[in-house]
Design an enzyme around this catalytic site. Structure first.
Site, PDB file in Angstrom:
ATOM      1  N   ASP A   2     -30.928  -8.836 -36.747  1.00  0.00           N
ATOM      2  CA  ASP A   2     -31.847  -9.182 -37.782  1.00  0.00           C
ATOM      3  C   ASP A   2     -30.769 -10.357 -38.686  1.00  0.00           C
ATOM      4  OD1 ASP A   2     -32.594  -9.256 -40.557  1.00  0.00           O
ATOM      5  OD2 ASP A   2     -32.446  -7.218 -40.653  1.00  0.00           O
ATOM      6  N   LYS A  31     -31.937 -12.714 -40.247  1.00  0.00           N
ATOM      7  CA  LYS A  31     -31.481 -13.476 -41.304  1.00  0.00           C
ATOM      8  C   LYS A  31     -30.985 -14.442 -42.033  1.00  0.00           C
ATOM      9  CE  LYS A  31     -33.068  -9.399 -43.765  1.00  0.00           C
ATOM     10  NZ  LYS A  31     -32.529  -7.901 -42.986  1.00  0.00           N
ATOM     11  N   ASP A  34     -30.182 -21.243 -43.418  1.00  0.00           N
ATOM     12  CA  ASP A  34     -28.931 -22.892 -42.971  1.00  0.00           C
ATOM     13  C   ASP A  34     -29.948 -24.033 -42.956  1.00  0.00           C
ATOM     14  OD1 ASP A  34     -27.096 -24.124 -43.833  1.00  0.00           O
ATOM     15  OD2 ASP A  34     -25.447 -23.150 -43.811  1.00  0.00           O
TER      16      ASP A  34
END
Ligand code: BMP
Length: 275
Positions: free
Chosen positions: A92, A94, A97
């Site tokens: 996870d 996430k 960028d």
């Protein structure tokens, strides 16, 4: 009687993505739509919990960057447990960028996520380039990506037009995006009422699931497996509801809770097939 929901089995047969098919097939084989989120900071606790919940889950969700004594042997053991108990792995991470940076974060560094995590996720906030960046690393390895279209927290900004745009981004990248972190089905989002969205079969994995409490002191909000399944979620993600909140892990209770949430998730699924 035909249900408005299609069974996991049927979807596994016809899903175009091999990463999505793998998850659906695991769900069917194990009769489990439970993903356990193992958010503990000691390697020993992390591996002990996974060994105990392994038989009850289709997927194990990790945050490897919180583990204090992380080393590459942890990944080797995690992979052995994934084979022993027949579950997939979801880091996870996430990502959030520019494409070039996320490609490096995904492939390199201490964690080398792409080399072991079947599924990972990304915030859509940078736009479609985040998908191209991650796909450049993950697609050749047969990995799948989830976009965070909604969040479970109070006051989340991931709603309305943001959620719709996330779904449009996924539709444009069906070869790598297999679904969403969301609170409900996304297949009809942004489509007119006459358009059933039938060509979409995005998986929806839902965190913020609990049977005993409605939230925590830091903005988390919980709904029951039945509530989220009825809203079109496919996989329930449960963390503290299974491994507890205390400083020490009670491994017997972890097993009892994993079995309890597996049963709750599966019975909610069987009920919705009757809808
Ligand atoms: P818990 O069941 O203990 O509240 O943990 C939920 C897990 O799901 C955490 O790992 C968190 O990072 C993740 N999560 C979430 O709770 N809500 C979201 O919207 C997205 C998440 O990834």
């Amino acid at each position: 009687m035909s249900s408005k929901f299609v069974s996991y089995e049927e979807r596994a047969k016809r899903h175009p993505s091999s990463a999505a098919r793998s998850l659906l097939e695991t769900i069917v084989r194990k009769r489990s739509n439970l993903c356990v989120s193992v958010d503990v900071t000691a390697k020993a606790d992390f591996l002990d919990i996974i060994d105990v919940v392994g038989p009850y889950v289709c997927l194990v969700k990790t945050h490897v960057d919180i583990i204090e004594d992380f080393d590459s042997s942890l990944i080797a053991t995690l992979q052995e447990l994934s084979k022993k108990h027949d579950f997939l792995i979801f880091e996870d991470r996430k990502f959030a960028d520019i494409g070039n940076t996320v490609a490096l974060q995904y492939s390199s560094g201490v964690h080398k996520i792409a080399s072991w995590s079947h599924i990972t996720n990304a915030h859509p906030v940078p736009g479609p380039s985040i998908i191209t960046g991650l796909a450049s690393v993950g697609k050749p390895l047969g990995r799948g990506l989830l976009l965070l279209a909604e969040m479970s927290t109070k006051g989340s900004l991931a709603k309305g037009v943001y959620t719709e745009e996330a779904v449009q981004m996924a539709r444009a990248h069906r070869d790598f995006v297999i679904g969403f972190i969301a609170q409900r089905s996304m297949n009809a989002v942004g489509k007119s009422s006459t358009d059933t969205g039938d060509e979409d079969d995005f998986l929806v994995l839902t965190p913020g699931v609990g049977l005993d409490v409605k939230g925590d002191a830091m903005g988390q909000q919980y709904r029951t497996p039945e509530e989220v399944l009825n809203d079109g979620s496919d996989v329930i993600i449960v963390g503290r509801g299974i491994y507890g909140k205390g400083p020490t892990v009670d491994i017997q209770s972890v097993q009892v809770q994993a079995e309890r949430y597996r049963a709750a998730g599966w019975s909610a699924y069987e009920k919705r097939l009757q809808l």
